[in-house]
Motif scaffolding. Structure first.
Motif, PDB file in Angstrom:
ATOM      1  N   MET A  35       0.850  -1.186   0.000  1.00 14.86           N
ATOM      2  CA  MET A  35       0.000   0.000   0.000  1.00 14.86           C
ATOM      3  C   MET A  35       0.889   1.241   0.000  1.00 14.86           C
ATOM      4  SD  MET A  35      -2.948   0.907   2.660  1.00 14.86           S
ATOM      5  CE  MET A  35      -3.627   2.507   2.734  1.00 14.86           C
ATOM      6  N   ARG A  36       0.486   2.212  -0.775  1.00  9.81           N
ATOM      7  CA  ARG A  36       1.252   3.450  -0.874  1.00  9.81           C
ATOM      8  C   ARG A  36       0.729   4.491   0.106  1.00  9.81           C
ATOM      9  NH1 ARG A  36       1.390   4.928  -7.125  1.00  9.81           N
ATOM     10  NH2 ARG A  36       1.946   6.878  -6.166  1.00  9.81           N
ATOM     11  N   HIS A  37       1.637   5.356   0.540  1.00 12.32           N
ATOM     12  CA  HIS A  37       1.249   6.502   1.345  1.00 12.32           C
ATOM     13  C   HIS A  37       2.190   7.656   1.008  1.00 12.32           C
ATOM     14  CE1 HIS A  37       4.527   5.045   3.907  1.00 12.32           C
ATOM     15  NE2 HIS A  37       4.577   6.262   4.413  1.00 12.32           N
ATOM     16  N   LEU A  38       1.864   8.828   1.481  1.00  9.87           N
ATOM     17  CA  LEU A  38       2.649  10.027   1.209  1.00  9.87           C
ATOM     18  C   LEU A  38       3.526  10.376   2.400  1.00  9.87           C
ATOM     19  CD1 LEU A  38      -0.164  12.101  -0.501  1.00  9.87           C
ATOM     20  CD2 LEU A  38       1.697  10.870  -1.613  1.00  9.87           C
TER      21      LEU A  38
ATOM     22  N   GLU B 232      -5.501  10.413   0.727  1.00  6.51           N
ATOM     23  CA  GLU B 232      -6.300  10.804  -0.446  1.00  6.51           C
ATOM     24  C   GLU B 232      -6.539  12.311  -0.473  1.00  6.51           C
ATOM     25  OE1 GLU B 232      -7.148   9.213  -3.134  1.00  6.51           O
ATOM     26  OE2 GLU B 232      -6.565   7.201  -2.505  1.00  6.51           O
ATOM     27  N   LYS B 233      -6.845  12.900   0.689  1.00  9.12           N
ATOM     28  CA  LYS B 233      -7.072  14.348   0.755  1.00  9.12           C
ATOM     29  C   LYS B 233      -5.819  15.116   0.344  1.00  9.12           C
ATOM     30  CE  LYS B 233     -10.655  14.534   4.307  1.00  9.12           C
ATOM     31  NZ  LYS B 233     -10.998  14.989   5.653  1.00  9.12           N
ATOM     32  N   VAL B 234      -4.662  14.678   0.847  1.00  8.56           N
ATOM     33  CA  VAL B 234      -3.402  15.356   0.521  1.00  8.56           C
ATOM     34  C   VAL B 234      -3.087  15.195  -0.965  1.00  8.56           C
ATOM     35  CG1 VAL B 234      -0.914  15.377   0.933  1.00  8.56           C
ATOM     36  CG2 VAL B 234      -2.499  15.220   2.862  1.00  8.56           C
ATOM     37  N   ALA B 235      -3.287  14.000  -1.511  1.00  7.00           N
ATOM     38  CA  ALA B 235      -3.034  13.766  -2.939  1.00  7.00           C
ATOM     39  C   ALA B 235      -3.894  14.688  -3.795  1.00  7.00           C
ATOM     40  CB  ALA B 235      -3.293  12.303  -3.293  1.00  7.00           C
ATOM     41  N   HIS B 236      -5.159  14.807  -3.451  1.00  8.16           N
ATOM     42  CA  HIS B 236      -6.053  15.695  -4.207  1.00  8.16           C
ATOM     43  C   HIS B 236      -5.656  17.154  -4.038  1.00  8.16           C
ATOM     44  CE1 HIS B 236      -9.092  13.136  -6.057  1.00  8.16           C
ATOM     45  NE2 HIS B 236      -8.977  12.351  -4.990  1.00  8.16           N
ATOM     46  N   LEU B 237      -5.243  17.536  -2.855  1.00 11.49           N
ATOM     47  CA  LEU B 237      -4.839  18.914  -2.581  1.00 11.49           C
ATOM     48  C   LEU B 237      -3.588  19.300  -3.374  1.00 11.49           C
ATOM     49  CD1 LEU B 237      -5.108  21.514  -0.763  1.00 11.49           C
ATOM     50  CD2 LEU B 237      -3.473  20.393   0.732  1.00 11.49           C
ATOM     51  N   ILE B 238      -2.579  18.455  -3.365  1.00 11.13           N
ATOM     52  CA  ILE B 238      -1.295  18.784  -3.977  1.00 11.13           C
ATOM     53  C   ILE B 238      -1.248  18.427  -5.460  1.00 11.13           C
ATOM     54  CG2 ILE B 238       1.207  18.391  -3.878  1.00 11.13           C
ATOM     55  CD1 ILE B 238       0.028  19.956  -1.471  1.00 11.13           C
TER      56      ILE B 238
ATOM     57  N   LEU C  41      -4.628   9.187  -4.942  1.00  3.59           N
ATOM     58  CA  LEU C  41      -3.325   8.703  -4.502  1.00  3.59           C
ATOM     59  C   LEU C  41      -2.742   7.670  -5.465  1.00  3.59           C
ATOM     60  CD1 LEU C  41      -1.077   8.598  -2.356  1.00  3.59           C
ATOM     61  CD2 LEU C  41      -2.444   6.874  -1.163  1.00  3.59           C
ATOM     62  N   ASN C  42      -3.569   6.758  -5.970  1.00  5.60           N
ATOM     63  CA  ASN C  42      -3.044   5.708  -6.845  1.00  5.60           C
ATOM     64  C   ASN C  42      -2.565   6.238  -8.193  1.00  5.60           C
ATOM     65  OD1 ASN C  42      -5.544   6.184  -7.972  1.00  5.60           O
ATOM     66  ND2 ASN C  42      -6.144   4.041  -8.077  1.00  5.60           N
ATOM     67  N   GLU C  43      -2.854   7.510  -8.519  1.00  2.11           N
ATOM     68  CA  GLU C  43      -2.391   8.112  -9.761  1.00  2.11           C
ATOM     69  C   GLU C  43      -1.196   9.046  -9.554  1.00  2.11           C
ATOM     70  OE1 GLU C  43      -5.530   9.977 -11.960  1.00  2.11           O
ATOM     71  OE2 GLU C  43      -6.828   8.204 -11.795  1.00  2.11           O
TER      72      GLU C  43
ATOM     73  N   THR D 254       5.973   9.702  -2.565  1.00  2.00           N
ATOM     74  CA  THR D 254       5.206   8.493  -2.300  1.00  2.00           C
ATOM     75  C   THR D 254       6.122   7.430  -1.701  1.00  2.00           C
ATOM     76  OG1 THR D 254       5.582   7.701  -4.542  1.00  2.00           O
ATOM     77  CG2 THR D 254       3.540   8.908  -4.145  1.00  2.00           C
ATOM     78  N   CYS D 255       5.568   6.647  -0.810  1.00  2.00           N
ATOM     79  CA  CYS D 255       6.305   5.566  -0.143  1.00  2.00           C
ATOM     80  C   CYS D 255       5.461   4.305  -0.212  1.00  2.00           C
ATOM     81  CB  CYS D 255       6.565   5.896   1.326  1.00  2.00           C
ATOM     82  SG  CYS D 255       7.487   7.398   1.591  1.00  2.00           S
ATOM     83  N   ALA D 256       6.103   3.173  -0.199  1.00  2.00           N
ATOM     84  CA  ALA D 256       5.412   1.898  -0.143  1.00  2.00           C
ATOM     85  C   ALA D 256       5.418   1.417   1.298  1.00  2.00           C
ATOM     86  CB  ALA D 256       6.088   0.876  -1.044  1.00  2.00           C
ATOM     87  N   LYS D 257       4.257   1.108   1.813  1.00  2.64           N
ATOM     88  CA  LYS D 257       4.129   0.598   3.171  1.00  2.64           C
ATOM     89  C   LYS D 257       4.174  -0.912   3.124  1.00  2.64           C
ATOM     90  CE  LYS D 257       2.121   2.977   6.774  1.00  2.64           C
ATOM     91  NZ  LYS D 257       1.052   3.742   7.318  1.00  2.64           N
ATOM     92  N   GLN D 258       4.964  -1.501   3.980  1.00  3.96           N
ATOM     93  CA  GLN D 258       5.119  -2.964   3.949  1.00  3.96           C
ATOM     94  C   GLN D 258       4.399  -3.598   5.097  1.00  3.96           C
ATOM     95  OE1 GLN D 258       9.350  -3.372   3.913  1.00  3.96           O
ATOM     96  NE2 GLN D 258       9.511  -2.535   1.872  1.00  3.96           N
TER      97      GLN D 258
END
Length: 83
Positions: free
Chosen positions: A1-4, A32-38, A43-45, A79-83
């Motif tokens: 899963m990805r996160h910022l 998701e909110k941060v991805a849309h804001l920035i 997020l997945n895009e 973006t970072c990958a969460k393990q």
């Protein structure tokens, strides 16, 4: 899963490239909110890599995340990958 993640460094003229600030954004909804804001997209895009944030973006993120960002740094979102 990805996160910022948001990182902060001194500007290049300080000649100190050590990490000064780091914040992993927790939770799917907040990411998701941060991805849309920035990036104005889900997020997945969001492409891998780091994006330099403007002062106005940092101020908006500070309000959204409830975080005080130290002054005098340049901030990047990646973006970072969460393990």
């Amino acid at each position: 899963m990805r996160h910022l993640s948001i990182t902060g460094f001194y500007p290049d003229d300080r000649q100190d490239d050590s990490l000064q600030f780091e914040l992993d954004i927790e939770g799917t909804e907040l990411n998701e909110k941060v991805a849309h804001l920035i990036e104005s997209k889900p997020l997945n895009e969001v492409e891998p890599g780091e994006l330099l944030l403007s002062e106005s973006q940092v101020m908006t993120l500070s309000e959204l995340l409830g975080v005080s960002f130290p002054e005098g740094l340049e901030y990047f979102m990646g973006t970072c990958a969460k393990q």
